[in-house]
Design a protein around this motif. Structure first.
Motif, PDB file in Angstrom:
ATOM      1  N   TYR A  35       0.857  -1.178   0.000  1.00 43.16           N
ATOM      2  CA  TYR A  35       0.000   0.000   0.000  1.00 43.16           C
ATOM      3  C   TYR A  35       0.898   1.234   0.000  1.00 43.16           C
ATOM      4  N   LEU A  91       3.807   0.896   2.570  1.00 41.69           N
ATOM      5  CA  LEU A  91       3.512  -0.075   3.620  1.00 41.69           C
ATOM      6  C   LEU A  91       3.314  -1.458   3.023  1.00 41.69           C
ATOM      7  N   GLY A 106       3.813  -3.808   8.297  1.00 48.67           N
ATOM      8  CA  GLY A 106       5.139  -3.391   8.713  1.00 48.67           C
ATOM      9  C   GLY A 106       5.125  -1.918   9.083  1.00 48.67           C
ATOM     10  N   GLU A 107       6.298  -1.398   9.439  1.00 51.18           N
ATOM     11  CA  GLU A 107       6.406  -0.003   9.851  1.00 51.18           C
ATOM     12  C   GLU A 107       6.467   0.940   8.659  1.00 51.18           C
TER      13      GLU A 107
ATOM     14  N   ILE B  34     -12.979  -3.708   9.269  1.00 54.62           N
ATOM     15  CA  ILE B  34     -11.902  -3.684  10.273  1.00 54.62           C
ATOM     16  C   ILE B  34     -11.632  -2.243  10.664  1.00 54.62           C
ATOM     17  N   TYR B  36      -8.473   0.000  12.179  1.00 53.15           N
ATOM     18  CA  TYR B  36      -7.040   0.025  12.444  1.00 53.15           C
ATOM     19  C   TYR B  36      -6.679   1.317  13.161  1.00 53.15           C
ATOM     20  N   GLN B  38      -3.336   3.830  13.772  1.00 51.98           N
ATOM     21  CA  GLN B  38      -1.992   4.115  13.289  1.00 51.98           C
ATOM     22  C   GLN B  38      -1.382   5.251  14.097  1.00 51.98           C
ATOM     23  N   GLY B  41       4.377   7.539  12.639  1.00 49.29           N
ATOM     24  CA  GLY B  41       5.601   6.858  12.242  1.00 49.29           C
ATOM     25  C   GLY B  41       5.540   5.354  12.283  1.00 49.29           C
ATOM     26  N   LYS B  42       4.344   4.818  12.500  1.00 47.49           N
ATOM     27  CA  LYS B  42       4.207   3.363  12.589  1.00 47.49           C
ATOM     28  C   LYS B  42       3.199   2.849  11.571  1.00 47.49           C
ATOM     29  N   GLY B  43       3.210   1.544  11.368  1.00 48.23           N
ATOM     30  CA  GLY B  43       2.228   0.929  10.500  1.00 48.23           C
ATOM     31  C   GLY B  43       0.895   0.782  11.213  1.00 48.23           C
ATOM     32  N   PRO B  44      -0.192   0.621  10.465  1.00 43.00           N
ATOM     33  CA  PRO B  44      -1.507   0.416  11.074  1.00 43.00           C
ATOM     34  C   PRO B  44      -1.540  -0.857  11.915  1.00 43.00           C
ATOM     35  N   PHE B  46      -4.141  -3.533  13.943  1.00 39.71           N
ATOM     36  CA  PHE B  46      -5.507  -4.044  14.052  1.00 39.71           C
ATOM     37  C   PHE B  46      -6.102  -3.740  15.429  1.00 39.71           C
ATOM     38  N   PHE B  89      -8.441   4.224  11.088  1.00 38.74           N
ATOM     39  CA  PHE B  89      -8.951   3.926   9.750  1.00 38.74           C
ATOM     40  C   PHE B  89      -9.978   2.808   9.821  1.00 38.74           C
ATOM     41  N   LEU B 100      -8.311  -5.182   1.060  1.00 40.27           N
ATOM     42  CA  LEU B 100      -8.994  -4.260   1.954  1.00 40.27           C
ATOM     43  C   LEU B 100      -8.955  -2.856   1.360  1.00 40.27           C
ATOM     44  N   THR B 101     -10.114  -2.185   1.376  1.00 38.62           N
ATOM     45  CA  THR B 101     -10.195  -0.793   0.945  1.00 38.62           C
ATOM     46  C   THR B 101     -10.286   0.078   2.189  1.00 38.62           C
ATOM     47  N   PHE B 102      -9.393   1.044   2.272  1.00 38.09           N
ATOM     48  CA  PHE B 102      -9.295   1.891   3.460  1.00 38.09           C
ATOM     49  C   PHE B 102      -9.949   3.245   3.237  1.00 38.09           C
ATOM     50  N   GLY B 103     -10.512   3.793   4.306  1.00 36.54           N
ATOM     51  CA  GLY B 103     -10.965   5.163   4.311  1.00 36.54           C
ATOM     52  C   GLY B 103      -9.811   6.112   4.573  1.00 36.54           C
ATOM     53  N   LYS B 104     -10.102   7.410   4.585  1.00 33.72           N
ATOM     54  CA  LYS B 104      -9.052   8.420   4.726  1.00 33.72           C
ATOM     55  C   LYS B 104      -8.527   8.564   6.137  1.00 33.72           C
TER      56      LYS B 104
END
Lengths: 114, 112
Positions: A35, A91, A106-107, B34, B36, B38, B41-44, B46, B89, B100-104
């Motif tokens: 992504y 990502l 991941g980060e 789902i 998430y 975030q 500086g990190k990934g999303p 769950f 998100f 997966l489709t994410f919102g803003k």
């Protein structure tokens, strides 16, 4: 490792250069996703790998973007002739099996194109 | 087109308050959702998920509500803490579609 690992964590490059971003998914996860997340934005799907099936490349924004994955292991995302609009966090996520919706992220790799 | 979107881009609350983050989706075929979190500086990460055969699911301090009639999803966080400050998100997919489709996203700011 315990989680999805991405490298480099930060990459600064000049416009026109090629970059490679690497993702090590969680061991045993068959599905792998890339992504893109621009600053202050949501996640934009790029590409999806599932086992040995043909990847879903429907999210790649241009032919400058490509990705590979060897079996169920490492994936690399390549951006050729980078442009400033490619600046974003890339990502990677993996998932243990198709019917489980949760993605493990991941980060990210932060790419800055000057 | 099909999309997942959020009503509130930023939500500011006081520590101890309950927070509600909303999400609208437009794909009536979506059957899995789902949330998430975030952090900067990190990934999303769950938080909680829900399938379309349910209208409520509870986790630790979090509850997700699904209203399929109006295609609306919400995340409730009880007794919000400063550590809950992050971007949240919602994401959706539907059977037969792997992505997966994410919102803003909604930024949650918790003041001590």
């Amino acid at each position: 490792g315990a989680g999805v690992s991405q490298s480099p964590s930060n990459k600064v490059t000049e416009k026109g250069k090629d970059v490679e971003l690497r993702c090590d998914p969680i061991s045993g996860h068959t599905a792998l996703y890339w992504y893109r997340q621009r600053l202050g934005q949501g996640l934009e799907f790029l590409i999806y790998f599932q086992g040995n099936s043909a990847p879903d490349k429907s999210g790649l924004p241009s032919d400058r973007f490509s990705a590979e994955r060897t079996g169920e292991s490492v994936s690399t995302l390549t951006i050729q002739r980078t442009q400033q609009e490619d600046s974003a966090v890339y990502l990677c996520a993996s998932r243990p099996r198709l019917e489980t919706g949760e993605l493990f992220f991941g980060e990210g790799s932060r790419l800055t194109v000057l | 087109g099909e999309s997942v979107g959020l009503h509130l881009p930023t939500l500011s609350v006081q520590e101890g308050d309950n927070s509600i983050i909303n999400c609208a989706y437009s794909n009536s075929a979506s059957d899995y959702f789902i949330w998430y979190k975030q952090e900067s500086g990190k990934g999303p990460q769950f938080i909680i998920d829900i399938r379309s055969n349910m209208d409520k699911r509870q986790g630790q301090r979090v509850t997700v509500l699904l209203n399929k009639t109006v295609k609306h999803l919400s995340l409730q966080i009880a007794a919000t803490q400063p550590g809950d400050s992050a971007v949240y998100f919602c994401a959706e997919n539907h059977s037969g579609y792997s992505t997966l489709t994410f919102g803003k996203g909604t930024m949650l700011l918790v003041s001590p």
